[in-house]
Enzyme design. Structure first.
Site, short mmCIF file in Angstrom:
data_model
loop_
_atom_site.label_atom_id
_atom_site.label_comp_id
_atom_site.label_asym_id
_atom_site.label_seq_id
_atom_site.Cartn_x
_atom_site.Cartn_y
_atom_site.Cartn_z
N ASP A 58 2.24 -5.77 15.87
CA ASP A 58 1.97 -5.71 14.43
C ASP A 58 1.63 -7.09 13.90
OD1 ASP A 58 1.77 -4.99 11.81
OD2 ASP A 58 3.87 -4.39 11.57
N MET B 294 6.33 -8.59 16.23
CA MET B 294 5.58 -9.13 15.11
C MET B 294 4.75 -10.32 15.59
SD MET B 294 6.27 -7.12 12.64
CE MET B 294 5.18 -7.99 11.52
N HIS C 21 7.75 1.03 8.77
CA HIS C 21 8.22 -0.31 9.14
C HIS C 21 8.96 -0.90 7.94
CE1 HIS C 21 6.85 -4.72 10.20
NE2 HIS C 21 8.14 -4.55 10.32
N MET D 14 8.15 -3.29 1.99
CA MET D 14 8.59 -4.68 1.79
C MET D 14 9.45 -4.77 0.54
SD MET D 14 5.12 -6.75 2.63
CE MET D 14 4.13 -6.39 4.09
N HIS E 62 0.73 3.70 9.91
CA HIS E 62 1.79 2.69 9.81
C HIS E 62 2.01 2.34 8.34
CE1 HIS E 62 4.14 -0.75 11.43
NE2 HIS E 62 3.62 -1.44 10.44
N SER F 241 -2.47 0.21 9.41
CA SER F 241 -1.47 -0.11 8.38
C SER F 241 -2.10 0.09 7.01
CB SER F 241 -1.02 -1.56 8.50
OG SER F 241 -0.38 -1.94 7.29
N ASP G 170 4.07 0.11 5.65
CA ASP G 170 4.82 -1.14 5.52
C ASP G 170 5.62 -1.17 4.23
OD1 ASP G 170 4.16 -2.75 7.86
OD2 ASP G 170 2.10 -2.69 7.12
N MET H 199 10.70 -3.67 6.17
CA MET H 199 10.95 -5.12 6.04
C MET H 199 11.91 -5.27 4.87
SD MET H 199 7.04 -6.20 6.84
CE MET H 199 6.49 -4.51 6.57
#
Ligand code: DX5
Ligand code: ZN
Length: 227
Positions: free
Chosen positions: A177, A141, A70, A41, A37, A12, A39, A72
């Site tokens: 994750d 998660m 990913h 957010m 990966h 990540s 992330d 979020m």
């Protein structure tokens, strides 16, 4: 069962140097990462903000493997097209991110992308049988999303085992994750995981200009999977 498939290591970049993302992606892949990966957010679904589709598009030329995005983000439906256009290979959305998850997964697949379903630690898996033919990846998660470097929540291993049984022989990745380390990798793989995301455990000790520690960290995590 997914436990028989080769394990993919997905660093990540949340734990990478934000001022050097392109070089960090190249370095971690050169050192043996299977996927990268990413992330995303939004400061709303999770209490932190990272970056959006423009950053993903900028990173795309620096990632030769799989760009595993990913999200979020909630609501997320309005952003699927942008992340697809940014070149994501896998787009993972949260089961908790909206009332119409089935539609969201359909939208991802309609863009020709792999659809991932992430499940928070406090969420059950009752909905999964209703969605299983819509997904290419399920992400368990094992921390509450929003930050790297948190402690692994042990009780989620039972969820991994249950999901592995539900997946059966379907070609669906079972990704973990949060808080993944050499200490829990073997238990996760034994429970059926085949993609391990790790941030702090893989980027520790190195940098884009001193990448050898990344390779050592990846090899150590791979070895730990075998026990
Ligand atoms: C958490 C992120 C994770 C995180 C993993 O919200 O989705 O990908 O960066 O970081 P570590 O491995 O440090 O827990
Ligand atoms: Zn993540």
């Amino acid at each position: 069962m997914s436990a028989t498939r080769p394990v993919k290591i997905a660093p990540s970049i949340l734990a990478a140097d934000f001022a050097a993302f392109g070089a960090e992606c190249r370095a971690i892949e050169d050192q043996g990462a299977d996927w990268v990966h990413v992330d995303v957010m939004d400061g709303h679904f999770v209490p932190n903000i990272t970056f959006g589709p423009q950053m993903c598009a900028a990173l795309r030329p620096h990632i030769r493997t799989v760009m595993d995005v990913h999200l979020m983000v909630a609501p997320v439906d309005g952003f699927i097209d942008a992340f697809a256009a940014a070149g994501a290979d896998v787009i993972t959305v949260h089961l908790e991110a909206g009332p119409h998850i089935h539609r969201t997964l359909q939208a991802i697949r309609s863009k020709g992308k792999k659809a991932g379903l992430a499940i928070n630690p406090g969420t059950g898996i009752d909905a999964v049988p209703h969605l299983i033919d819509m997904v290419d990846l399920i992400c368990v998660m094992t921390v509450n999303p929003g930050f790297g470097g948190q402690k692994f929540i042990d009780c989620q291993i039972d969820k991994v085992r249950s999901l592995s049984a539900l997946i059966g022989s379907r070609p669906i990745h079972l990704e973990i994750d949060g808080g993944v380390t050499v200490d829990n990798a073997q238990a996760l793989v034994a429970a059926g995981a085949d993609v391990l995301v790790a941030g702090s455990a893989l980027f520790k000790g190195g940098s884009a200009t001193n990448p050898a520690p990344y390779g050592a960290n990846i090899r150590a995590l791979r070895a730990a999977c075998l026990g």
